[in-house]
Enzyme design. Structure first.
Site, PDB file in Angstrom:
ATOM      1  N   GLY A 121      -6.154   7.626   9.315  1.00 22.58           N
ATOM      2  CA  GLY A 121      -6.170   6.344   9.396  1.00 22.58           C
ATOM      3  C   GLY A 121      -7.326   5.694   8.134  1.00 22.58           C
ATOM      4  O   GLY A 121      -7.152   4.805   7.843  1.00 22.58           O
ATOM      5  N   ILE A 168       0.919  -1.161   0.021  1.00 24.30           N
ATOM      6  CA  ILE A 168      -0.161   0.122   0.498  1.00 24.30           C
ATOM      7  C   ILE A 168       1.369   1.647  -0.036  1.00 24.30           C
ATOM      8  O   ILE A 168       2.235   1.153   0.839  1.00 24.30           O
ATOM      9  CB  ILE A 168      -0.867  -0.350   1.162  1.00 24.30           C
ATOM     10  CG1 ILE A 168      -1.885   1.541   1.252  1.00 24.30           C
ATOM     11  CG2 ILE A 168      -0.232   0.029   2.425  1.00 24.30           C
ATOM     12  CD1 ILE A 168      -2.815   0.953   1.703  1.00 24.30           C
ATOM     13  N   GLU A 216       7.377   2.994  10.883  1.00 23.44           N
ATOM     14  CA  GLU A 216       7.388   3.366  12.121  1.00 23.44           C
ATOM     15  C   GLU A 216       5.437   3.619  12.344  1.00 23.44           C
ATOM     16  O   GLU A 216       5.196   2.510  12.792  1.00 23.44           O
ATOM     17  CB  GLU A 216       7.947   4.025  13.192  1.00 23.44           C
ATOM     18  CG  GLU A 216       9.153   3.333  13.606  1.00 23.44           C
ATOM     19  CD  GLU A 216       9.479   4.405  15.086  1.00 23.44           C
ATOM     20  OE1 GLU A 216       8.873   4.952  15.418  1.00 23.44           O
ATOM     21  OE2 GLU A 216      10.962   4.092  15.157  1.00 23.44           O
ATOM     22  N   GLY A 230      -1.890   9.872   8.982  1.00 29.69           N
ATOM     23  CA  GLY A 230      -2.346   9.639   9.943  1.00 29.69           C
ATOM     24  C   GLY A 230      -3.661   9.544  10.699  1.00 29.69           C
ATOM     25  O   GLY A 230      -3.982   9.754  11.527  1.00 29.69           O
ATOM     26  N   TYR A 270      -0.378  -1.886  10.389  1.00 29.80           N
ATOM     27  CA  TYR A 270      -0.533  -2.705  10.000  1.00 29.80           C
ATOM     28  C   TYR A 270      -0.783  -3.762  11.168  1.00 29.80           C
ATOM     29  O   TYR A 270      -1.339  -4.352  11.179  1.00 29.80           O
ATOM     30  CB  TYR A 270       0.733  -3.642   9.612  1.00 29.80           C
ATOM     31  CG  TYR A 270       1.101  -2.710   8.270  1.00 29.80           C
ATOM     32  CD1 TYR A 270       0.204  -2.736   7.350  1.00 29.80           C
ATOM     33  CD2 TYR A 270       2.195  -2.851   7.688  1.00 29.80           C
ATOM     34  CE1 TYR A 270       1.452  -2.217   6.002  1.00 29.80           C
ATOM     35  CE2 TYR A 270       2.549  -2.309   6.609  1.00 29.80           C
ATOM     36  CZ  TYR A 270       2.466  -1.297   5.543  1.00 29.80           C
ATOM     37  OH  TYR A 270       2.348  -1.037   4.590  1.00 29.80           O
TER      38      TYR A 270
END
Length: 176
Positions: free
Chosen positions: A103, A92, A134, A101, A140
């Protein structure tokens, strides 16, 4: 095609090439995707889209689109699909940095996993992520993946060594 509450997954079309070329010319984005030092041109993105139009059995690629505005924000895919064994790898890229950031990538990953399990009858979906990414690692985990292995120091970037992390989710996880 596949709708969540914030995003839906749809076809990538030829008209998307210029936007993809803009995103994938960004060295920060390509580094996060494991393509350190690479950028991609409009011609390369046009070729990439044309190749996806001739969908082959081992890959499914989608546009990630915001539901409220129908704005393309990224791409996602299942590749190295093996229908005999029920396995695939996930990739992705949320190219639009203004939505990082929020979602959207996590929801797109969940939709793609559900597509793989429901429509391709997959059992296992895996991916690789570098330890310096990170934000992706946390996304994930939130999408249901778990870490199953590491290649310690396998990635050299910006003068430092980072781990290459293998993650997976199976049909049996989370009651699927």
């Amino acid at each position: 095609m596949l709708a969540g509450t914030k995003v839906f997954l749809s076809h990538i079309v030829a008209e998307d090439a210029a936007l993809l070329a803009h995103w994938f010319a960004d060295l920060e984005l390509t580094a996060l995707l494991g393509q350190q030092g690479r950028s991609f041109t409009l011609a390369q993105e046009q070729q990439w889209i044309a190749a996806r139009a001739n969908t082959v059995e081992h890959e499914r690629t989608f546009a990630v689109v915001l539901r409220d505005s129908e704005r393309l924000i990224g791409t996602c895919s299942l590749h190295n699909i093996n229908l005999l064994h029920g396995t695939a790898e996930l990739g992705i890229a949320i190219g639009d940095k203004t939505v990082w950031g929020k979602g959207y990538g996590r929801e797109a990953v969940r939709l793609l996993i559900e597509y793989g399990f429901r429509y391709l009858n997959l059992y296992n979906v895996s991916l690789w992520v570098h330890s310096f990414n990170e934000r992706a690692y946390r996304a994930y985990l939130a999408a249901g993946f778990r870490e199953v292995g590491r290649l310690h120091g396998a990635v050299h970037f910006n003068g430092q060594r980072y781990d290459r992390i293998l993650m997976e989710v199976t049909r049996n996880d989370n009651g699927r």
